[in-house]
Design a protein around this motif. Structure first.
Motif, PDB file in Angstrom:
ATOM      1  N   ALA A 120       8.963  12.194  -7.072  1.00 39.88           N
ATOM      2  CA  ALA A 120       9.821  13.155  -7.773  1.00 39.88           C
ATOM      3  C   ALA A 120       9.034  13.849  -8.887  1.00 39.88           C
ATOM      4  CB  ALA A 120      11.050  12.447  -8.350  1.00 39.88           C
ATOM      5  N   VAL A 121       8.255  13.058  -9.635  1.00 41.37           N
ATOM      6  CA  VAL A 121       7.449  13.630 -10.728  1.00 41.37           C
ATOM      7  C   VAL A 121       6.441  14.632 -10.162  1.00 41.37           C
ATOM      8  CG1 VAL A 121       5.789  13.074 -12.545  1.00 41.37           C
ATOM      9  CG2 VAL A 121       7.764  11.582 -12.163  1.00 41.37           C
ATOM     10  N   ILE A 122       5.786  14.241  -9.053  1.00 44.88           N
ATOM     11  CA  ILE A 122       4.793  15.122  -8.421  1.00 44.88           C
ATOM     12  C   ILE A 122       5.465  16.399  -7.903  1.00 44.88           C
ATOM     13  CG2 ILE A 122       3.219  15.349  -6.450  1.00 44.88           C
ATOM     14  CD1 ILE A 122       2.734  12.273  -6.750  1.00 44.88           C
ATOM     15  N   PHE A 123       6.634  16.239  -7.275  1.00 42.64           N
ATOM     16  CA  PHE A 123       7.332  17.395  -6.716  1.00 42.64           C
ATOM     17  C   PHE A 123       7.794  18.358  -7.808  1.00 42.64           C
ATOM     18  CE2 PHE A 123       8.667  15.241  -2.467  1.00 42.64           C
ATOM     19  CZ  PHE A 123       7.376  15.429  -2.001  1.00 42.64           C
ATOM     20  N   VAL A 124       8.177  17.813  -8.968  1.00 46.42           N
ATOM     21  CA  VAL A 124       8.536  18.690 -10.090  1.00 46.42           C
ATOM     22  C   VAL A 124       7.343  19.573 -10.422  1.00 46.42           C
ATOM     23  CG1 VAL A 124       9.050  18.758 -12.561  1.00 46.42           C
ATOM     24  CG2 VAL A 124      10.293  17.162 -11.069  1.00 46.42           C
ATOM     25  N   ARG A 125       6.159  18.950 -10.450  1.00 43.88           N
ATOM     26  CA  ARG A 125       4.923  19.653 -10.792  1.00 43.88           C
ATOM     27  C   ARG A 125       4.614  20.768  -9.782  1.00 43.88           C
ATOM     28  NH1 ARG A 125       0.754  15.200 -11.069  1.00 43.88           N
ATOM     29  NH2 ARG A 125       2.232  14.225 -12.495  1.00 43.88           N
ATOM     30  N   PHE A 126       4.881  20.499  -8.494  1.00 41.96           N
ATOM     31  CA  PHE A 126       4.525  21.471  -7.455  1.00 41.96           C
ATOM     32  C   PHE A 126       5.704  22.331  -7.005  1.00 41.96           C
ATOM     33  CE2 PHE A 126       1.123  18.349  -7.051  1.00 41.96           C
ATOM     34  CZ  PHE A 126       0.012  19.166  -6.960  1.00 41.96           C
ATOM     35  N   GLY A 127       6.816  22.243  -7.715  1.00 42.20           N
ATOM     36  CA  GLY A 127       7.968  23.081  -7.382  1.00 42.20           C
ATOM     37  C   GLY A 127       8.683  22.684  -6.100  1.00 42.20           C
ATOM     38  N   LEU A 128       8.525  21.429  -5.663  1.00 39.41           N
ATOM     39  CA  LEU A 128       9.201  20.992  -4.443  1.00 39.41           C
ATOM     40  C   LEU A 128      10.424  20.124  -4.739  1.00 39.41           C
ATOM     41  CD1 LEU A 128       6.166  20.085  -2.147  1.00 39.41           C
ATOM     42  CD2 LEU A 128       7.796  21.955  -1.858  1.00 39.41           C
ATOM     43  N   TYR A 129      10.609  19.792  -6.028  1.00 43.63           N
ATOM     44  CA  TYR A 129      11.761  18.967  -6.415  1.00 43.63           C
ATOM     45  C   TYR A 129      13.043  19.766  -6.225  1.00 43.63           C
ATOM     46  CZ  TYR A 129      14.849  16.221  -9.380  1.00 43.63           C
ATOM     47  OH  TYR A 129      15.893  15.482  -9.851  1.00 43.63           O
ATOM     48  N   ASN A 130      14.058  19.145  -5.595  1.00 42.01           N
ATOM     49  CA  ASN A 130      15.341  19.801  -5.340  1.00 42.01           C
ATOM     50  C   ASN A 130      15.161  21.109  -4.565  1.00 42.01           C
ATOM     51  OD1 ASN A 130      18.152  19.993  -5.491  1.00 42.01           O
ATOM     52  ND2 ASN A 130      18.053  21.296  -7.310  1.00 42.01           N
ATOM     53  N   ALA A 209      16.859  10.812  -0.812  1.00 47.95           N
ATOM     54  CA  ALA A 209      17.764  11.951  -0.934  1.00 47.95           C
ATOM     55  C   ALA A 209      18.400  12.003  -2.324  1.00 47.95           C
ATOM     56  CB  ALA A 209      18.848  11.871   0.142  1.00 47.95           C
ATOM     57  N   LEU A 210      18.667  10.820  -2.882  1.00 45.42           N
ATOM     58  CA  LEU A 210      19.285  10.763  -4.207  1.00 45.42           C
ATOM     59  C   LEU A 210      18.294  11.171  -5.292  1.00 45.42           C
ATOM     60  CD1 LEU A 210      21.982   9.829  -5.529  1.00 45.42           C
ATOM     61  CD2 LEU A 210      20.922   7.603  -5.861  1.00 45.42           C
ATOM     62  N   LEU A 211      17.029  10.774  -5.127  1.00 44.84           N
ATOM     63  CA  LEU A 211      16.043  11.000  -6.190  1.00 44.84           C
ATOM     64  C   LEU A 211      15.330  12.344  -6.101  1.00 44.84           C
ATOM     65  CD1 LEU A 211      16.153   7.677  -6.451  1.00 44.84           C
ATOM     66  CD2 LEU A 211      14.116   8.164  -7.798  1.00 44.84           C
ATOM     67  N   LEU A 212      15.180  12.884  -4.894  1.00 45.98           N
ATOM     68  CA  LEU A 212      14.359  14.084  -4.756  1.00 45.98           C
ATOM     69  C   LEU A 212      15.169  15.379  -4.771  1.00 45.98           C
ATOM     70  CD1 LEU A 212      11.793  12.839  -2.078  1.00 45.98           C
ATOM     71  CD2 LEU A 212      11.558  12.859  -4.557  1.00 45.98           C
ATOM     72  N   GLN A 213      16.491  15.279  -4.613  1.00 49.36           N
ATOM     73  CA  GLN A 213      17.343  16.478  -4.644  1.00 49.36           C
ATOM     74  C   GLN A 213      18.443  16.252  -5.685  1.00 49.36           C
ATOM     75  OE1 GLN A 213      15.106  18.109  -2.078  1.00 49.36           O
ATOM     76  NE2 GLN A 213      17.027  19.122  -1.663  1.00 49.36           N
ATOM     77  N   VAL A 214      18.745  17.262  -6.503  1.00 49.39           N
ATOM     78  CA  VAL A 214      19.872  17.099  -7.434  1.00 49.39           C
ATOM     79  C   VAL A 214      21.082  17.926  -7.041  1.00 49.39           C
ATOM     80  CG1 VAL A 214      19.573  16.279  -9.781  1.00 49.39           C
ATOM     81  CG2 VAL A 214      18.298  18.274  -9.011  1.00 49.39           C
ATOM     82  N   THR A 215      20.872  19.213  -6.803  1.00 53.12           N
ATOM     83  CA  THR A 215      22.024  20.053  -6.455  1.00 53.12           C
ATOM     84  C   THR A 215      22.050  20.370  -4.966  1.00 53.12           C
ATOM     85  OG1 THR A 215      20.734  21.982  -7.092  1.00 53.12           O
ATOM     86  CG2 THR A 215      22.282  21.124  -8.713  1.00 53.12           C
ATOM     87  N   ASN A 216      20.886  20.490  -4.343  1.00 54.11           N
ATOM     88  CA  ASN A 216      20.844  20.753  -2.902  1.00 54.11           C
ATOM     89  C   ASN A 216      20.855  19.422  -2.159  1.00 54.11           C
ATOM     90  OD1 ASN A 216      20.493  23.631  -3.287  1.00 54.11           O
ATOM     91  ND2 ASN A 216      18.446  23.075  -4.007  1.00 54.11           N
ATOM     92  N   ARG A 217      22.059  18.902  -1.955  1.00 53.97           N
ATOM     93  CA  ARG A 217      22.157  17.530  -1.466  1.00 53.97           C
ATOM     94  C   ARG A 217      22.374  17.445   0.027  1.00 53.97           C
ATOM     95  NH1 ARG A 217      21.638  13.962  -5.116  1.00 53.97           N
ATOM     96  NH2 ARG A 217      22.384  14.223  -7.239  1.00 53.97           N
ATOM     97  N   THR A 218      21.859  16.330   0.615  1.00 58.42           N
ATOM     98  CA  THR A 218      22.182  16.016   2.002  1.00 58.42           C
ATOM     99  C   THR A 218      23.481  15.200   2.013  1.00 58.42           C
ATOM    100  OG1 THR A 218      20.760  14.092   1.802  1.00 58.42           O
ATOM    101  CG2 THR A 218      19.797  16.037   2.832  1.00 58.42           C
ATOM    102  N   LEU A 219      23.967  14.851   3.198  1.00 63.08           N
ATOM    103  CA  LEU A 219      25.266  14.180   3.295  1.00 63.08           C
ATOM    104  C   LEU A 219      25.342  12.811   2.593  1.00 63.08           C
ATOM    105  CD1 LEU A 219      26.422  15.084   6.928  1.00 63.08           C
ATOM    106  CD2 LEU A 219      27.135  16.112   4.770  1.00 63.08           C
ATOM    107  N   PRO A 220      24.342  11.915   2.745  1.00 55.79           N
ATOM    108  CA  PRO A 220      24.517  10.586   2.133  1.00 55.79           C
ATOM    109  C   PRO A 220      24.803  10.612   0.626  1.00 55.79           C
ATOM    110  CG  PRO A 220      22.770  10.502   3.746  1.00 55.79           C
ATOM    111  CD  PRO A 220      23.155  11.947   3.621  1.00 55.79           C
TER     112      PRO A 220
END
Lengths: 267, 273
Positions: A120-130, A209-220
């Motif tokens: 999640a931290v890495i994805f924030v850095r590269f714009g892939l988070y959420n 899914a819970l940690l890597l997406q905040v508003t764009n969520r999958t079903l679970p």
């Protein structure tokens, strides 16, 4: 006498095991108010499909469904594409097979959270988070799906006699076309099984899914939030949507399931 | 063409999405979240001072033991029962596998509805005149047992499948020989079947124990982050509720080390096998 007792016990256990599925379907098709009733009802007193619409009003259900589907399908493609060549190698070269086996065991050893937090931290850095298309989640799910795809495909390639590939080579086929025209068609059933299993791994996945997406969520996670905020009927409606592909695929996969491929896939 | 090139995509993928994040977790864990200085033990000091973390560590060690014990007993019982020639055997097996076949989150949310004070279990209790109990009340033994029970229920099918396979592989003559010798069914089980099942039992315990160490969704969905804390939910809590990357990573690293330790016998068995 003793036998009748065993049969009775077996059917009692089976009934209890069916109860969660029964209750989730019951809650999905009864009015939300009935799910709060005391004492709780065991069969629906009133039938309704209103929960599905209400769930779609409460959370972005359509978007979640589309995201769940697209991430799962993309995961199938990427996991199979990456695992396929390695699985063939592992089936044909014993030494490489043992090593790759070890790598796969270690890959499955780490707890999801220990990877999800830094990811999640890495994805924030590269714009892939959420990411609205779930690209980051796709990467994480591919990681989860790889061991399953690898194990199933390696077992399948082991079942293809080397002589068949050699015969194609002798007939003048290139290594590549012998693989494409001889080996690949022979493992097609296993390819299908691996695809379905990897699809389910992604479709059911909750922690990434819970940690890597905040508003764009999958079903679970949508289901989790509806349940945590106290909507038994609405969450059950989402649960039923989630169940449909899962049940279909598991019925198709039953033989693979029995061979123990799924052992240790708890999380 | 060099054949090992075929493994390159897989190895590169694991390097980027597994090894790099784990390295990043270690770096974050040893970085002071406030000042940004590295290396620092500040995050581990936060953990050591946090009661919730100490609870999570203890629960994370106890919960797998209880859950795996329940699973092994239930899985063995079911395997022995369904190895018998019962009517509708396939149907019974499918029913036993169902909890594991359902998506985890679906199983957990419905079990929450079963276990809450006004849930189905208390409803069933009321029918026989037992007063309702709050089984999921945070920080109680009953919530701990509930989480262990729910996880055991969901994953018993895995143990069941392993043991059923092992039972089917046992040579039938051995049981018959014992029967001819006049051994009772209990003695046959205890002195013949169980010792033969030992390797499968050990494998199931190691595999499931390792899985149970990483328990995340069950305690979170049933009791929230503080009800039955484990290291995974603690790390999630630090990261999502406090935004503390360092403390979350430090807790993750502790959990990863636990998993490494627990997997040592599993890896050693692989090497000798």
């Amino acid at each position: 006498m003793k036998r009748q007792l065993l049969v009775g016990v077996a059917f009692a256990i089976a009934t209890v095991n069916l109860l969660p599925l029964w209750l989730v379907v019951k809650q999905a098709v009864t009015p939300e108010g009935e799910s709060f009733a005391w004492p709780p009802t065991w069969v629906p007193h009133e039938f309704t499909l209103a929960n599905f619409g209400a769930a779609a009003d409460a959370v972005p259900l359509g978007q979640g469904l589309a995201l769940s589907l697209s991430v799962a399908l993309a995961t199938v493609v990427s996991a199979l594409a990456i695992a396929l060549p390695a699985a063939w190698l592992a089936a044909r070269r014993e030494k490489a097979g043992t090593r790759l086996d070890g790598v796969m065991v270690v890959a499955r050893l780490f707890p999801t959270i220990a990877i999800a937090v830094p990811l999640a931290v890495i994805f924030v850095r590269f714009g892939l988070y959420n990411d609205p298309n779930g690209v980051g989640l796709w990467f994480a799910h591919t990681l989860l799906g790889l061991p399953f795809a690898f194990l199933i495909l390696r077992a399948a390639f082991r079942g293809v006699p080397t002589e068949l590939e050699d015969a194609a080579l002798l007939d003048g086929a290139s290594a590549w076309s012998s693989f494409l025209r001889v080996s690949l068609p022979l493992v097609r059933p296993s390819l299908g099984a691996a695809a379905m299993l990897v699809f389910l791994v992604s479709w059911d996945e909750f922690a990434y899914a819970l940690l890597l997406q905040v508003t764009n969520r999958t079903l679970p996670p949508l289901l989790y939030y509806l349940s945590a905020f106290g909507y038994p009927g609405l969450s059950s409606a989402v649960a039923v949507l989630m169940l449909l592909p899962a049940v279909v695929i598991l019925l198709l996969l039953e033989p693979a399931l029995r061979s123990g491929v799924l052992a240790g896939s708890g999380r | 063409m060099r054949a090992w090139l075929l493994a390159v995509p897989l190895l590169v993928y694991l390097a980027v999405f597994l090894v790099y994040p784990m390295g990043e977790a270690v770096r974050l864990a040893f970085t002071d979240s406030v000042s940004g200085s590295f290396p620092s033990l500040a995050s581990f000091r936060i953990l050591a001072d946090d009661r919730l973390f100490r609870d999570a560590l203890v629960v994370n060690l106890l919960l797998p033991m209880v859950a795996v014990a329940l699973e092994v007993v239930a899985g063995l019982g079911l395997a022995l029962l369904l190895a018998e020639r019962l009517p509708a055997r396939r149907l019974l097996r499918a029913a036993v596998l169902l909890p594991f076949a359902l998506p985890e989150i679906v199983f957990l949310t419905i079990l929450r509805n079963v276990l809450t004070p006004r849930g189905y279990l208390n409803g069933a209790f009321a029918m026989v005149g037992v007063a309702p109990v709050d089984l999921l009340s945070p920080g109680t033994a009953s919530s701990f047992v509930s989480v262990a029970f729910v996880d055991a229920w969901r994953t018993t099918p895995v143990v069941f499948l392993i043991l059923l396979g092992a039972l089917a592989a046992l040579p039938a003559e051995i049981g018959q020989a014992a029967r001819v010798d006049g051994a009772s069914s209990w003695r046959r089980f205890w002195h013949v079947t169980l010792p033969l099942l030992r390797p499968a039992l050990v494998a199931a315990i190691l595999l499931r124990g390792l899985d149970a160490l990483r328990l995340f969704a069950a305690p979170l969905v049933l009791t929230g982050v503080e009800g039955v804390p484990v290291l995974s939910t603690y790390a999630y809590h630090q990261w999502s509720d406090y935004g503390d990357d360092g403390a979350a990573a430090a807790a993750s690293v502790v959990l990863a080390l636990l998993c490494l330790l627990a997997s040592a016998p599993l890896l050693r068995r692989r090497v000798t096998a």
